[in-house]
Motif scaffolding. Structure first.
Motif, PDB file in Angstrom:
ATOM      1  N   GLY A 271       0.794  -1.224   0.000  1.00  0.00           N
ATOM      2  CA  GLY A 271       0.000   0.000   0.000  1.00  0.00           C
ATOM      3  C   GLY A 271       0.821   1.266   0.000  1.00  0.00           C
ATOM      4  N   PHE A 272       2.127   1.150  -0.109  1.00  0.00           N
ATOM      5  CA  PHE A 272       2.977   2.343  -0.150  1.00  0.00           C
ATOM      6  C   PHE A 272       2.751   3.092  -1.464  1.00  0.00           C
ATOM      7  CE2 PHE A 272       5.214  -0.474   2.805  1.00  0.00           C
ATOM      8  CZ  PHE A 272       5.486   0.400   3.856  1.00  0.00           C
ATOM      9  N   PRO A 273       2.992   4.445  -1.488  1.00  0.00           N
ATOM     10  CA  PRO A 273       2.810   5.199  -2.736  1.00  0.00           C
ATOM     11  C   PRO A 273       3.616   4.574  -3.876  1.00  0.00           C
ATOM     12  CG  PRO A 273       3.099   6.705  -0.916  1.00  0.00           C
ATOM     13  CD  PRO A 273       3.357   5.332  -0.366  1.00  0.00           C
ATOM     14  N   ALA A 274       2.991   4.483  -5.035  1.00  0.00           N
ATOM     15  CA  ALA A 274       3.590   3.759  -6.154  1.00  0.00           C
ATOM     16  C   ALA A 274       4.814   4.447  -6.727  1.00  0.00           C
ATOM     17  CB  ALA A 274       2.542   3.567  -7.249  1.00  0.00           C
ATOM     18  N   THR A 275       5.019   5.738  -6.409  1.00  0.00           N
ATOM     19  CA  THR A 275       6.138   6.477  -7.012  1.00  0.00           C
ATOM     20  C   THR A 275       7.289   6.734  -6.036  1.00  0.00           C
ATOM     21  OG1 THR A 275       5.063   8.582  -6.456  1.00  0.00           O
ATOM     22  CG2 THR A 275       4.600   7.640  -8.632  1.00  0.00           C
ATOM     23  N   GLN A 276       7.225   6.174  -4.851  1.00  0.00           N
ATOM     24  CA  GLN A 276       8.232   6.497  -3.838  1.00  0.00           C
ATOM     25  C   GLN A 276       8.934   5.240  -3.342  1.00  0.00           C
ATOM     26  OE1 GLN A 276       5.867   8.544  -0.926  1.00  0.00           O
ATOM     27  NE2 GLN A 276       5.773  10.462  -2.091  1.00  0.00           N
ATOM     28  N   ASP A 277      10.275   5.314  -3.303  1.00  0.00           N
ATOM     29  CA  ASP A 277      11.036   4.227  -2.697  1.00  0.00           C
ATOM     30  C   ASP A 277      10.751   4.194  -1.204  1.00  0.00           C
ATOM     31  OD1 ASP A 277      12.139   3.742  -5.150  1.00  0.00           O
ATOM     32  OD2 ASP A 277      14.042   4.760  -4.719  1.00  0.00           O
ATOM     33  N   VAL A 278      10.952   3.026  -0.607  1.00  0.00           N
ATOM     34  CA  VAL A 278      10.749   2.866   0.826  1.00  0.00           C
ATOM     35  C   VAL A 278      12.069   2.422   1.452  1.00  0.00           C
ATOM     36  CG1 VAL A 278       9.464   1.674   2.633  1.00  0.00           C
ATOM     37  CG2 VAL A 278       8.336   2.247   0.470  1.00  0.00           C
ATOM     38  N   VAL A 279      12.482   3.115   2.521  1.00  0.00           N
ATOM     39  CA  VAL A 279      13.720   2.774   3.222  1.00  0.00           C
ATOM     40  C   VAL A 279      13.368   2.225   4.598  1.00  0.00           C
ATOM     41  CG1 VAL A 279      15.916   3.622   4.120  1.00  0.00           C
ATOM     42  CG2 VAL A 279      14.993   4.571   2.004  1.00  0.00           C
ATOM     43  N   VAL A 280      13.832   1.001   4.870  1.00  0.00           N
ATOM     44  CA  VAL A 280      13.587   0.362   6.159  1.00  0.00           C
ATOM     45  C   VAL A 280      14.908   0.280   6.908  1.00  0.00           C
ATOM     46  CG1 VAL A 280      12.792  -1.721   7.333  1.00  0.00           C
ATOM     47  CG2 VAL A 280      11.654  -0.965   5.236  1.00  0.00           C
ATOM     48  N   THR A 281      14.919   0.780   8.130  1.00  0.00           N
ATOM     49  CA  THR A 281      16.135   0.779   8.944  1.00  0.00           C
ATOM     50  C   THR A 281      15.891  -0.044  10.196  1.00  0.00           C
ATOM     51  OG1 THR A 281      16.711   2.993   8.152  1.00  0.00           O
ATOM     52  CG2 THR A 281      17.858   2.191  10.112  1.00  0.00           C
ATOM     53  N   ALA A 282      16.660  -1.113  10.341  1.00  0.00           N
ATOM     54  CA  ALA A 282      16.551  -1.990  11.510  1.00  0.00           C
ATOM     55  C   ALA A 282      17.947  -2.281  12.035  1.00  0.00           C
ATOM     56  CB  ALA A 282      15.837  -3.289  11.145  1.00  0.00           C
ATOM     57  N   ASN A 283      18.134  -2.096  13.319  1.00  0.00           N
ATOM     58  CA  ASN A 283      19.430  -2.342  13.960  1.00  0.00           C
ATOM     59  C   ASN A 283      20.568  -1.576  13.277  1.00  0.00           C
ATOM     60  OD1 ASN A 283      18.252  -4.222  15.797  1.00  0.00           O
ATOM     61  ND2 ASN A 283      18.336  -5.807  14.195  1.00  0.00           N
ATOM     62  N   GLY A 284      20.240  -0.346  12.831  1.00  0.00           N
ATOM     63  CA  GLY A 284      21.247   0.502  12.219  1.00  0.00           C
ATOM     64  C   GLY A 284      21.558   0.211  10.773  1.00  0.00           C
ATOM     65  N   VAL A 285      20.870  -0.775  10.192  1.00  0.00           N
ATOM     66  CA  VAL A 285      21.109  -1.147   8.798  1.00  0.00           C
ATOM     67  C   VAL A 285      19.907  -0.718   7.965  1.00  0.00           C
ATOM     68  CG1 VAL A 285      21.554  -3.025   7.174  1.00  0.00           C
ATOM     69  CG2 VAL A 285      22.543  -3.091   9.479  1.00  0.00           C
ATOM     70  N   SER A 286      20.168   0.056   6.902  1.00  0.00           N
ATOM     71  CA  SER A 286      19.089   0.564   6.059  1.00  0.00           C
ATOM     72  C   SER A 286      19.014  -0.225   4.753  1.00  0.00           C
ATOM     73  CB  SER A 286      19.300   2.050   5.749  1.00  0.00           C
ATOM     74  OG  SER A 286      19.256   2.823   6.935  1.00  0.00           O
ATOM     75  N   THR A 287      17.783  -0.531   4.359  1.00  0.00           N
ATOM     76  CA  THR A 287      17.543  -1.244   3.104  1.00  0.00           C
ATOM     77  C   THR A 287      16.508  -0.465   2.307  1.00  0.00           C
ATOM     78  OG1 THR A 287      17.957  -3.358   4.226  1.00  0.00           O
ATOM     79  CG2 THR A 287      16.894  -3.440   2.050  1.00  0.00           C
ATOM     80  N   THR A 288      16.815  -0.228   1.036  1.00  0.00           N
ATOM     81  CA  THR A 288      15.898   0.525   0.171  1.00  0.00           C
ATOM     82  C   THR A 288      15.124  -0.439  -0.725  1.00  0.00           C
ATOM     83  OG1 THR A 288      17.399   2.424   0.156  1.00  0.00           O
ATOM     84  CG2 THR A 288      15.736   2.321  -1.591  1.00  0.00           C
ATOM     85  N   TYR A 289      13.796  -0.268  -0.726  1.00  0.00           N
ATOM     86  CA  TYR A 289      12.922  -1.082  -1.572  1.00  0.00           C
ATOM     87  C   TYR A 289      12.347  -0.189  -2.657  1.00  0.00           C
ATOM     88  CZ  TYR A 289      13.382  -4.433   2.217  1.00  0.00           C
ATOM     89  OH  TYR A 289      13.890  -5.298   3.159  1.00  0.00           O
ATOM     90  N   PRO A 290      12.471  -0.614  -3.923  1.00  0.00           N
ATOM     91  CA  PRO A 290      12.010   0.226  -5.038  1.00  0.00           C
ATOM     92  C   PRO A 290      10.528   0.536  -4.946  1.00  0.00           C
ATOM     93  CG  PRO A 290      13.365  -1.601  -5.820  1.00  0.00           C
ATOM     94  CD  PRO A 290      13.062  -1.879  -4.381  1.00  0.00           C
ATOM     95  N   ALA A 291      10.158   1.672  -5.529  1.00  0.00           N
ATOM     96  CA  ALA A 291       8.755   2.087  -5.534  1.00  0.00           C
ATOM     97  C   ALA A 291       7.884   1.011  -6.169  1.00  0.00           C
ATOM     98  CB  ALA A 291       8.615   3.396  -6.308  1.00  0.00           C
ATOM     99  N   GLY A 292       6.721   0.788  -5.570  1.00  0.00           N
ATOM    100  CA  GLY A 292       5.758  -0.160  -6.119  1.00  0.00           C
ATOM    101  C   GLY A 292       5.919  -1.575  -5.626  1.00  0.00           C
TER     102      GLY A 292
END
Length: 652
Positions: free
Chosen positions: A487-508
């Motif tokens: 359900g995240f906006p289709a045009t925006q990447d999502v960055v998840v940060t856990a235990n100091g480590v960030s992971t970027t998930y592409p939009a959509g």
């Protein structure tokens, strides 16, 4: 008989010269710069008579000036150092007194302002609290401006004193040149110097030395060459050179010193003129006053930039995103008066990043291809892209905009914080536009069957990017089978940060769920924790009707205790306290140095006066000695006359 009469006469004349010289010493005992004079006698050539020589009397060969070049130079060095420190102390103590006054300092105004922010945050829906916040902001602005105005007054006073000092220096140089000419004309025999004129010249050099450190070199015919600074000549023989004051090449409000040649003035580097009152004034201005103004400006510019940045992330009572709470701080840009008339270059800078802001000044030079920005504090150079095709360029927290067409050799002085305290102003007048609310709200519906929770959420500067502000709700759904959120906006990447480590998930794409991880998209920052059930939803929506919301107000209030300035190492209060400590320590250091310098002057003066000074007790003894010599010589002449008369009577 005639030889005896001549001997008595020579002794009488020598004693008379001794009496006159001693009387001259006594009469000038309290004249500044006067050197004690002594009579040097020698016997006249003897007259041969058979197997022996008969003395023919005495003569005065020299009236000697009691002078020690080494001790005099020691005294000059001590005096110029003391004059410099006293001049520095007289100025820096004004700043110290200004900052030490608890009623006029910045700290109380800062505390009152943030108390106003906290009160408005606690009563976000009331106009009275918002009005009080604006009032304390205006009081803070007035305090910044008042402190800066006082520093400007001190700067104007320094300008006036520099001008007056240069006038005195020129006057002394002219008089020394004239005395050089007179002394050279009267010096036929180096051993027979015009002592009183030498004293007058030395006294003028002493007074000149208290204004600016001098270096004195002996020339022909008892003339002196006087130079200042790093060897710049001031007097050569009977010729003197003139100094002049002129506005700085990049700041008309700042007086600089240079050589006057015809109708042109060639500026001298401030560091070239050291010692004396002038050296103390220049050192104070560049070493203490400029730093104080820049550090005060750093607090003002840093507060304005960081407060504005957070205020823009809030929402006002009308539902709009916040604007500038304080006016933008523009860097001072001084255009070098020597720049080409063909140049149309325009440079502007706006303070945007408080944490990257320094207190240094900068030089900007165009080399024909690039603009090179050089930081004065350490010489670090940065190339500014020209022409600017991608918008302003940020360097050390300042956004630079370059326009117009420069010419090779164009020079500008950039002072980002110099005028910041003076330019610190409140931009808002409408209490409804104070952005105390957050622009988003989050929700975990009661219909959810899991125990997942979502934080209230915050926004960062990316939220202000066009297209990122929410126009409607974003609903995130949890799929237990995949363990993912969608359900995240289709045009925006999502960055998840856990235990100091960030992971970027592409939009959509869907995002794996991690308990308590920070989730960022489009400038929105949330965190979901717990164990959501399949189909549970979490919403992020625009904050509508949030007149009582105070979440951004709380973040504004937190800025008071947040390390923001100097690379995120100091708070506003601690940065100001550092400035106060610097001024206080400098004042104490200079005061102690001035006391030590005065003691050195006294010691050097005592040593010099032990040689050149007039001791009235000694001169009184000399009077008696020469009086007795005069009377004895007269007695010799009287006896010679008696004997001569006796011989004449025998002939009759």
């Amino acid at each position: 008989m005639s030889s005896l009469l001549s001997i008595g006469k020579s002794g009488l004349l020598a004693a008379q010269v001794g009496l006159s010289t001693t009387g001259h010493n006594i009469a000038n005992a309290n004249v500044p710069g006067y050197s004690r004079q002594t009579v040097v006698q020698s016997n006249t050539p003897p007259q041969g008579s058979g197997n022996f020589f008969i003395g023919t009397g005495t003569e005065v060969t020299q009236i000697k000036r009691q002078y020690d070049d080494f001790l005099t130079k020691q005294l000059l060095g001590a005096e110029t150092n003391a004059a410099s420190l006293n001049s520095f102390y007289a100025q820096v103590s004004q700043i110290d007194n200004l900052l030490a006054d608890s009623t006029s300092g910045l700290s109380p105004a800062l505390q009152d302002f943030f108390k106003g922010v906290q009160d408005a945050t606690a009563n976000a829906a009331t106009d009275a609290s918002r009005s009080a916040m604006l009032s304390t902001a205006n009081t803070l602005a007035a305090r910044f401006q008042g402190l800066n105005d006082r520093l400007n007054e001190i700067s104007d006073g320094v300008n006036s004193q520099i001008t007056a000092t240069v006038t005195q220096i020129n006057s002394y140089a002219e008089q020394i040149g004239k005395l050089n000419n007179d002394i050279a004309g009267l010096t036929v025999d180096p051993s027979k110097a015009p002592n009183d004129l030498l004293d007058q010249r030395d006294q003028l050099i002493s007074e000149l030395n208290k204004l600016v450190k001098v270096n004195v070199v002996k020339g022909d015919s008892n003339t002196l060459t006087v130079s200042i600074g790093t060897g710049q000549p001031l007097v050569i023989g009977n010729r003197n050179f003139e100094l002049a004051t002129t506005p700085s090449l990049t700041d008309v409000s700042r007086v600089t010193v240079g050589y006057s040649t015809g109708n042109q003035i060639s500026p001298l580097p401030e560091g070239a003129l050291s010692g004396g009152q002038l050296g103390g004034l220049l050192e104070f201005r560049s070493g203490a006053l400029d730093r104080a103004q820049n550090e005060l400006g750093q607090v003002a510019a840093g507060l304005a930039a960081s407060f504005n940045a957070q205020h823009k992330l809030g929402q006002d009572r009308n539902g709009a995103l916040g604007g500038n709470f304080f006016a933008d701080i523009n860097a001072y840009v001084g255009v070098d008066s020597r720049n080409s008339d063909l140049s149309t270059a325009v440079i502007s800078g706006v303070v945007k990043d408080a944490s990257a802001l320094t207190t240094s000044d900068y030089d900007l030079n165009f080399d024909g291809t690039n603009y090179v920005l050089t930081r004065a504090s350490d010489g670090q150079a940065t190339i500014l892209t020209y022409p600017q095709t991608t918008g302003p360029q940020m360097v050390d927290g300042v956004e630079y905009t370059l326009s117009g067409t420069p010419e090779p050799g164009d020079h500008f002085q950039i002072r980002p914080t110099f005028q910041a305290a003076s330019d610190f102003k409140v931009a808002l007048t409408d209490v409804g536009k104070i952005a105390l609310a957050a622009p988003i709200v989050t929700n975990a519906p009661l219909a959810n069957t899991g125990n997942g929770k979502i934080t209230p959420g915050t926004v960062d500067a990316n939220y202000l990017t066009p297209g990122n502000p929410l126009t409607g709700p974003v609903t995130l759904s949890y799929d237990a089978a995949t363990g993912e959120l969608s359900g995240f906006p289709a045009t925006q990447d999502v960055v998840v940060t856990a235990n100091g480590v960030s992971t970027t998930y592409p939009a959509g794409t869907n995002v794996p769920y991690t308990d308590g991880a920070s989730i960022s998209f489009g400038g929105i920052n949330i965190a979901i924790s717990g164990t959501p059930a399949n189909g549970d939803t979490f919403s992020v929506a625009p904050n509508t009707g949030g007149t009582r919301d105070n979440r951004n107000g709380a973040l504004l209030g937190d800025l008071q205790s947040k390390n923001i300035l100097n690379g995120g190492k100091t708070t506003y209060q601690s940065a100001y306290a550092s400035m106060v400590n610097f001024v206080g320590n400098k004042t104490s250091e200079v005061m102690i140095g001035a006391s030590a310098a005065e003691a050195a002057v006294k010691q050097a003066s005592n040593a010099q006066q032990s040689v050149s000074g007039v001791n009235l007790d000694e001169e009184a003894a000399n009077l008696l000695r020469y009086q007795q010599a005069y009377q004895a010589s007269g007695k010799v002449m009287q006896i010679a006359s008696t004997l001569f008369d006796t011989l004449l009577s025998l002939g009759n």
